[in-house]
Design a protein around this motif. Structure first.
Motif, PDB file in Angstrom:
ATOM      1  N   ALA A 176      -4.434  -4.838   3.556  1.00  0.00           N
ATOM      2  CA  ALA A 176      -5.086  -7.221   3.189  1.00  0.00           C
ATOM      3  C   ALA A 176      -6.042  -5.669   2.541  1.00  0.00           C
ATOM      4  O   ALA A 176      -7.169  -5.336   2.490  1.00  0.00           O
ATOM      5  N   VAL A 177      -5.987  -6.814   0.275  1.00  0.00           N
ATOM      6  CA  VAL A 177      -7.374  -6.825  -0.399  1.00  0.00           C
ATOM      7  C   VAL A 177      -7.863  -7.464  -0.759  1.00  0.00           C
ATOM      8  O   VAL A 177      -7.674  -8.909   0.065  1.00  0.00           O
ATOM      9  N   TRP A 230     -10.128  -0.055   9.068  1.00  0.00           N
ATOM     10  CA  TRP A 230     -10.044  -0.027   7.574  1.00  0.00           C
ATOM     11  C   TRP A 230      -8.447   1.082   7.949  1.00  0.00           C
ATOM     12  O   TRP A 230      -8.101   1.734   8.385  1.00  0.00           O
ATOM     13  N   THR A 231      -8.352   1.112   6.784  1.00  0.00           N
ATOM     14  CA  THR A 231      -6.716   1.896   6.461  1.00  0.00           C
ATOM     15  C   THR A 231      -7.240   2.506   5.006  1.00  0.00           C
ATOM     16  O   THR A 231      -7.906   1.962   4.089  1.00  0.00           O
ATOM     17  N   ARG A 232      -6.718   3.878   4.449  1.00  0.00           N
ATOM     18  CA  ARG A 232      -6.394   4.318   3.205  1.00  0.00           C
ATOM     19  C   ARG A 232      -5.073   4.657   3.107  1.00  0.00           C
ATOM     20  O   ARG A 232      -4.360   4.531   3.691  1.00  0.00           O
ATOM     21  N   SER A 233      -5.299   4.737   1.620  1.00  0.00           N
ATOM     22  CA  SER A 233      -4.074   4.468   0.878  1.00  0.00           C
ATOM     23  C   SER A 233      -4.855   5.655  -0.912  1.00  0.00           C
ATOM     24  O   SER A 233      -5.502   5.613  -0.783  1.00  0.00           O
ATOM     25  N   THR A 279       0.927  -1.088   0.188  1.00  0.00           N
ATOM     26  CA  THR A 279       0.088  -0.063   0.204  1.00  0.00           C
ATOM     27  C   THR A 279       0.935   1.007  -0.001  1.00  0.00           C
ATOM     28  O   THR A 279       2.165   1.110   0.562  1.00  0.00           O
ATOM     29  N   VAL A 280       0.049   2.346  -0.904  1.00  0.00           N
ATOM     30  CA  VAL A 280       1.328   2.984  -1.279  1.00  0.00           C
ATOM     31  C   VAL A 280      -0.048   4.617  -0.653  1.00  0.00           C
ATOM     32  O   VAL A 280      -0.504   4.582  -1.269  1.00  0.00           O
ATOM     33  N   GLN A 317     -10.027   2.236   0.438  1.00  0.00           N
ATOM     34  CA  GLN A 317     -10.078   2.220   1.700  1.00  0.00           C
ATOM     35  C   GLN A 317      -9.497   0.231   1.478  1.00  0.00           C
ATOM     36  O   GLN A 317     -10.258  -0.372   0.792  1.00  0.00           O
ATOM     37  N   GLU A 318      -8.628  -0.131   2.733  1.00  0.00           N
ATOM     38  CA  GLU A 318      -8.472  -1.423   2.290  1.00  0.00           C
ATOM     39  C   GLU A 318      -8.520  -1.922   4.228  1.00  0.00           C
ATOM     40  O   GLU A 318      -8.367  -1.369   5.050  1.00  0.00           O
ATOM     41  N   TYR A 319      -8.343  -3.026   4.183  1.00  0.00           N
ATOM     42  CA  TYR A 319      -7.986  -3.328   5.724  1.00  0.00           C
ATOM     43  C   TYR A 319      -6.792  -3.513   6.541  1.00  0.00           C
ATOM     44  O   TYR A 319      -5.733  -3.531   5.502  1.00  0.00           O
ATOM     45  N   GLU A 320      -6.441  -3.073   7.478  1.00  0.00           N
ATOM     46  CA  GLU A 320      -5.326  -2.904   7.974  1.00  0.00           C
ATOM     47  C   GLU A 320      -4.664  -4.423   8.889  1.00  0.00           C
ATOM     48  O   GLU A 320      -5.567  -5.633   9.048  1.00  0.00           O
ATOM     49  N   VAL A 321      -3.443  -4.422   8.393  1.00  0.00           N
ATOM     50  CA  VAL A 321      -2.985  -5.471   9.221  1.00  0.00           C
ATOM     51  C   VAL A 321      -1.826  -5.477  10.173  1.00  0.00           C
ATOM     52  O   VAL A 321      -1.176  -4.366  10.059  1.00  0.00           O
ATOM     53  N   ASN A 322      -1.890  -6.124  10.917  1.00  0.00           N
ATOM     54  CA  ASN A 322      -0.669  -5.779  12.197  1.00  0.00           C
ATOM     55  C   ASN A 322       0.417  -7.733  12.436  1.00  0.00           C
ATOM     56  O   ASN A 322      -0.529  -8.359  11.847  1.00  0.00           O
TER      57      ASN A 322
END
Length: 291
Positions: A114-115, A234-237, A94-95, A241-246
């Protein structure tokens, strides 16, 4: 005395003309070097959206040097807790949009997410790397360290999936747990290992080859925490919008990892070009339909 006409130059016309010439020269120079914003974006998209052929594992195991996808499978608990999140998700680069204005390559460090796309492309495919001298083509074994390098982005650049202990200055943006990111150099922060799902069988399976296209746990060696997609953040790039990975180990009441930590190392489909094993129909389901 000559009357005023529209063609008469007035004001700082000489300076304006010089500035316009300088702008044109600067534009032409940047275009030749490929530094225009539209050229950067087009080059980035051409690489990260390029179709990638996954490695075909004839023996059913994952090997060093394989090109694979990391898939977090859809599950029932996700539907119960977070409706609409039952689909399979793949780990992807993600960028941030701001980074596109200042670089000709993928920025380092940069994020992962995560997409929902499960089509292999430069953005969501990774190469299994050896970190202990194992030869390319050897199967990875449970408990053995390995690295994950990007295949997309730019041909002359490889980034490595990494993580480190959370701190006041570094943590996942939404969950505030241990962050997963990409860095441009391999180190102890980029070492991972595969673990069997069942905690009671882990000692027995230590040293056995890791099967492809089967659910496993992927654990960060330095922090002993597992790669996860909680699916409620969710994370924005630049891609939306996509899912956060931790990197966090989610345990249930039986002290076993939850499906947030489940991963499948997906390989290629030998019968379909650019296909994956997960696209193949299940023979068992065909038999059930015939019955």
């Amino acid at each position: 005395m000559a009357a005023y006409r529209a063609g008469v130059l007035i004001g700082n016309w000489s300076e304006d003309e010089s500035l316009e010439e300088e702008r044109l020269k600067d534009f032409m120079s940047k275009r030749e070097r490929g530094e225009l914003l539209i050229q950067k974006i087009n080059k980035l998209q051409d690489n990260i959206f390029k179709k990638i052929q996954l490695s075909i594992c004839e023996d059913g195991f994952v090997h060093f040097g394989d090109t694979v996808m990391l898939l977090n499978p859809g599950n029932i608990s996700s539907v119960e807790n977070y409706p609409g999140t039952s689909s399979n998700l793949t780990l992807a680069i993600t960028v941030d949009e701001i980074a596109l204005y200042s670089t000709k390559s993928l920025p380092a460090p940069c994020g992962v997410s995560a997409v929902e796309s499960v089509d292999p492309m430069g953005r969501n495919t990774f190469c299994i790397l050896s970190v202990d001298g194992a030869a390319v083509g050897e199967p990875i074994r449970f408990g053995q360290k390995f690295g994950l390098g990007t295949t997309g982005g730019f041909p002359d650049q490889m980034l490595y999936v990494a993580s480190e202990h959370k701190s006041f200055t570094r943590s996942a943006k939404k969950s505030y747990l241990q962050q997963v990111f990409l860095r441009d150099e391999p180190s102890y922060l980029t070492c991972w290992q595969a673990t069997v799902l069942d905690p009671q069988l882990r000692l027995e399976y230590e040293g056995f080859p890791v099967p492809a296209n089967s659910k496993i746990i992927i654990t960060h060696c330095h922090t002993n925490r597992s790669l996860a997609v909680p699916r409620n953040f969710w994370t924005r790039s630049y891609f939306g919008q996509e899912y956060e990975v931790n990197c966090h180990t989610y345990l249930d009441s039986h002290k076993a990892e939850e499906d947030k930590n489940y991963w499948v190392i997906v390989t290629g489909n030998p019968s379909v070009e650019d296909g994956t094993i997960i696209d193949r129909p299940n023979p068992q389901s065909r038999q059930d339909q015939k019955k």
